[in-house]
Structure formats: structure tokens, C-alpha cells
Design an enzyme around this catalytic site. Structure first.
Site, PDB file in Angstrom:
ATOM      1  N   LYS A  51      47.751   4.245  -4.736  1.00 20.24           N
ATOM      2  CA  LYS A  51      48.504   5.400  -5.246  1.00 20.24           C
ATOM      3  C   LYS A  51      48.320   5.525  -6.757  1.00 20.24           C
ATOM      4  O   LYS A  51      47.897   4.577  -7.422  1.00 20.24           O
ATOM      5  CB  LYS A  51      49.993   5.213  -4.903  1.00 20.24           C
ATOM      6  CG  LYS A  51      50.633   3.992  -5.544  1.00 20.24           C
ATOM      7  CD  LYS A  51      52.004   3.678  -4.931  1.00 20.24           C
ATOM      8  CE  LYS A  51      52.624   2.457  -5.582  1.00 20.24           C
ATOM      9  NZ  LYS A  51      53.869   2.038  -4.901  1.00 20.24           N
ATOM     10  N   TYR A 272      54.739   6.974 -39.841  1.00 16.51           N
ATOM     11  CA  TYR A 272      55.836   7.956 -39.809  1.00 16.51           C
ATOM     12  C   TYR A 272      57.160   7.298 -40.164  1.00 16.51           C
ATOM     13  O   TYR A 272      57.488   6.207 -39.692  1.00 16.51           O
ATOM     14  CB  TYR A 272      55.955   8.554 -38.412  1.00 16.51           C
ATOM     15  CG  TYR A 272      54.952   9.649 -38.123  1.00 16.51           C
ATOM     16  CD1 TYR A 272      54.917  10.811 -38.884  1.00 16.51           C
ATOM     17  CD2 TYR A 272      54.058   9.515 -37.073  1.00 16.51           C
ATOM     18  CE1 TYR A 272      54.000  11.820 -38.602  1.00 16.51           C
ATOM     19  CE2 TYR A 272      53.144  10.518 -36.785  1.00 16.51           C
ATOM     20  CZ  TYR A 272      53.125  11.673 -37.561  1.00 16.51           C
ATOM     21  OH  TYR A 272      52.219  12.656 -37.282  1.00 16.51           O
TER      22      TYR A 272
HETATM   23  C1  LIG Z   1      53.774   0.666  -4.656  1.00 14.23           C
HETATM   24  C2  LIG Z   1      54.103   0.120  -3.339  1.00 14.23           C
HETATM   25  C3  LIG Z   1      53.469  -1.042  -2.857  1.00 14.23           C
HETATM   26  C4  LIG Z   1      52.589  -1.920  -3.717  1.00 14.23           C
HETATM   27  O1  LIG Z   1      53.424  -2.730  -4.507  1.00 14.23           O
HETATM   28  P1  LIG Z   1      52.850  -3.824  -5.512  1.00 14.23           P
HETATM   29  O2  LIG Z   1      54.075  -4.442  -6.070  1.00 14.23           O
HETATM   30  O3  LIG Z   1      52.065  -3.075  -6.532  1.00 14.23           O
HETATM   31  O4  LIG Z   1      52.023  -4.774  -4.740  1.00 14.23           O
HETATM   32  C5  LIG Z   1      53.707  -1.420  -1.548  1.00 14.23           C
HETATM   33  N1  LIG Z   1      54.554  -0.709  -0.768  1.00 14.23           N
HETATM   34  C6  LIG Z   1      55.202   0.381  -1.204  1.00 14.23           C
HETATM   35  C7  LIG Z   1      56.123   1.093  -0.288  1.00 14.23           C
HETATM   36  C8  LIG Z   1      55.020   0.824  -2.499  1.00 14.23           C
HETATM   37  O5  LIG Z   1      55.686   1.896  -2.942  1.00 14.23           O
END
Ligand SMILES: *Cc1c(COP(=O)(O)O)cnc(C)c1O
Length: 387
Positions: A51, A272
Site C-alpha cells: 500500500k 527562518y
Molecule cells: C499496513 C498493514 C499491514 C502491514 O503492517 P506492517 O506493520 O507494515 O508490517 C498489515 N495489515 C494491515 C491491515 C495493514 O493495514
């Protein structure tokens, strides 16, 4: 899995060659991280969470590499991500949407062969209706909330969901799933509480395999593994658990170019608001990356970069496109226009940078800017298969 903090696979760049910064993504390390997690998870299968553009590293490059490494289940968060990734992968690989089935996506998912995670009764109903319209079975993952209160069928809706599922003959449940809220803290009692809740769900769905563990959950092992684990961060070299040494290989290196140097007397204001005032004669370097490149503004006065292993503190506020570091600890003339310094690399991990920015490695990774030159180091297993 042994800690591998110092095994950097290549020499950092000395020169930025005109780029403002260079983000190097080591696909070989990615493939080895996948293999290490898969070995740890076996006999469970190992999926990949890709993702948010594979945590900012490039979903297409990452997915192709992991496909060659044996991965056949790819999780994204959103419909757009699934539709973009689906054509990149062969039909035998599944693309699964964590955020669920939004109204209007049913036929697009079915047509493209995208698998939704069904998070509610209403989503199950719509998937069954789509299956009836098409006159064929449609696969899905069924997510149950086991204590995070984020996504999935809530405990009070479970009986009605299960009743509907038994009559929804055209919905083919591939896995039951849930998500751990505290997997980065293996000693948290929340983990075992969620596992017990998950096992209660499984008893109501005999024969449907379990998909439960994220990165931290893979390392917790045992019953957390189920039949399919779905790590994200650990694939990309992030530390799966906060209290343990990081067993994963680093995947990301970030080097940023020097765009100006100067020497200033004591009492000079920097950046800044003039928040930093030099104590003595100070050598400064301005670097070509700022908060628009994913280096959080709160790093000003707290974070650092490295050159030849020497820590160069960020002084004054981080600007949009630049930031300033104190290079007085280096031999004079060591850094000049076009030289590169290390932001993420052998001397500063993702976790180090995240800690200085008061955040987590996930946020640093997913915000890494689009203005860096990106360099992908090929995975040998992938190039061997292509040649
Ligand atoms: C993002 C996510 C993962 C992966 O989690 P990590 O901690 O990056 O391994 C797995 N399951 C769900 C439902 C997620 O939202």
C-alpha cells in the site's frame, strides 16, 4: 535472523551529480528480507503489503521483485492502488484491498480480478449481489475487529454476518483476517487478547484459513502466523519490533547534495526566525532537501546528517526545499558544492531519523519526497529470471 545493521551493500555516493538528492532502493535487500520473513513464517505463506506505493518505494518495482521472490499475495489499501497494480502482476497473484469494498467498486473489482477485504455485513451483501449478477463465485477476505476498532466486522455484528455468509453461497472466503494493534510491542497483553478473539472467530468459520500477522506478528511467531502473514515495514528494512535489534536488511539509502557552504562568526543567526545563533566561528552547509522532500520540519535543531561517519547537526529551522547543517566537525574544505551527505544510510537508520522527528519509520518512508533521483539496485534473482 541476526542483526545486520552494518552490512551496507554499496559505497555511498561522494558526488550528487547534479541531483538534489538520491534515493537508492536496494531490491536485492528487499528480496532477501522477503526470503527471511518467509522462512520465519513457514509453513504459513508470506504476502506483501504494498500500500501507499509500497511505503513510498515504488509499488511496481517492489511488486515485481517480490513476485520473483515467490510472493503471490499483494495487499494494497485503496481501489486506485489495486487497479494500478493488477496489470503489473500475473493472474496467479492476488491483489487484495485492505480498506474494503466501497460502493460502486464491485464490478470493477470482479472484472479486474481484485479481491476485497469485506469489513462489514453491508459489504458482504454487495459482494454477494455482484456475484449473483455475474453468475459466478467471487473471492474475498473476511475481516473481523478483534480489538483495534478500526476496520472489520465488530463483535456485535458477528452473528448476523455469519448468518448472511452461510446463505451467501457465491462469496468464496479465502481467509479470515484481523489486524494487530500492538505487534511492535511483543510483550503487550493486547496481542494475546486479540489472538484469543481471532481464534473465537475461527471456531465459527471452520476450514477458512487465517491471515493475521503484520511484520511484528511474523516475529512473534506461533499462532500469530496463521496460514498467510502480511508484513509491510519489515520488507522495506524497518524494525518490526521496537524493543529488539532490527533483524532486517536496510533497503533505503538517502543522500542529499550540498548547495552552498559558508563560514560565519559567533552570534550569527541561521534560518527562518533566526532560532539558531552560532556560539563561535561556525562552518555551515546548506543541503538541497527540506520538508517538501519528507524531512519533517521538527528535525530542525534535533536531527542530523552524516559525512565520513561524522554527525553534522541540523541547525535552525528546516525550510521547504533546504536545510542547514553545522559542518564544523569536518576538516575544512571536506564538503563543497555538489558533494553528497548521508541522511539515511549506514550511520543513520530510518528509526534514528524517525526518533529525532518524533515519529515512526512508517511515516518517514511514506513521505520520502518525489524530487529525489531514484536509483533501484536490481535484485539478482530477478535479473537472473529475466535473462
Ligand atoms: C499496513 C498493514 C499491514 C502491514 O503492517 P506492517 O506493520 O507494515 O508490517 C498489515 N495489515 C494491515 C491491515 C495493514 O493495514
Amino acid at each position: 535472523m541476526e542483526p545486520k545493521r552494518n552490512s551496507w551493500p554499496f559505497a555511498p555516493l561522494a558526488q550528487a551529480d547534479g541531483a538534489s538528492g538520491r534515493l537508492t532502493i536496494d531490491l536485492g535487500a528487499l528480496a532477501r528480507n522477503y526470503a527471511a520473513l518467509a522462512a520465519r513464517a513457514a509453513p504459513a505463506l508470506t504476502a506483501a503489503v504494498v500500500k501507499a506505493n509500497a511505503y513510498g518505494l515504488g509499488a511496481e518495482h517492489v511488486a515485481r521483485t517480490l513476485l520473483a521472490a515467490g510472493c503471490r499475495h499483494f495487499f494494497v489499501a485503496q481501489a486506485e492502488e489495486a487497479l494500478a497494480l493488477r496489470p503489473v502482476l500475473p493472474p496467479a497473484a492476488q491483489v487484495i484491498v485492505l480498506n474494503g469494498l466501497q460502493p460502486g467498486c464491485e464490478l470493477a473489482y470482479a472484472g479486474a480480478g481484485i479481491v476485497p477485504v469485506l469489513n462489514s455485513l453491508e459489504q458482504l451483501q454487495r459482494w454477494q449481489t455482484a456475484a449473483q449478477m455475474l453468475g459466478r463465485r467471487l473471492p474475498a477476505l473476511l475481516q473481523f475487529d478483534t480489538g483495534m476498532s478500526r476496520l472489520g466486522v465488530s463483535p456485535q455484528d458477528r452473528p448476523a454476518f455469519l448468518r448472511l455468509l452461510h446463505s451467501a453461497a457465491l462469496v468464496e472466503p479465502l481467509f479470515v483476517m484481523s489486524h494487530l494493534a500492538s505487534a511492535d510491542e511483543p510483550d503487550s497483553p493486547q496481542n494475546l487478547a486479540q489472538l484469543a478473539e481471532m481464534q473465537a472467530v475461527q471456531r465459527d468459520l471452520p476450514g477458512v484459513p487465517l491471515c493475521f500477522a503484520n511484520s511484528g506478528g511474523v516475529l512473534m511467531g506461533g499462532d500469530f502466523r496463521g496460514s498467510l502473514v502480511r508484513p509491510g515495514l519489515a520488507l522495506y528494512g524497518g524494525a518490526p519490533q521496537m524493543s529488539e535489534a532490527n533483524p532486517m536488511e536496510p533497503v533505503v539509502t538517502l543522500e542529499v547534495a550540498v548547495i552552498q557552504t559558508r563560514t560565519v562568526p559567533a552570534g550569527t543567526r541561521v534560518g527562518y526566525g533566526g532560532t539558531h545563533v552560532t556560539h563561535g566561528v561556525t562552518h555551515l552547509a546548506t543541503l538541497a532537501a527540506g520538508y517538501a522532500d519528507g524531512l519533517p520540519r521538527c528535525l530542525g535543531g534535533r536531527g542530523a546528517v552524516y559525512c565520513d561517519g561524522v554527525r553534522l547537526p541540523m541547525v535552525g529551522r528546516v525550510s521547504m526545499d533546504s536545510l542547514t547543517v553545522d559542518i564544523s566537525a569536518l576538516p575544512e574544505g571536506r564538503l563543497g558544492l555538489g558533494d553528497a551527505v548521508e541522511v539515511i544510510g549506514p550511520h543513520q537508520s530510518l528509526e534514528d531519523l524517525a526518533r529525532d522527528a518524533d515519529t515512526i519509520a512508517y511515516e518517514i518512508l511514506t513521505r520520502l519526497g518525489t524530487r529525489y533521483q531514484r536509483r533501484y539496485l536490481p535484485s539478482l534473482s530477478l535479473s537472473a529470471r529475466l535473462s
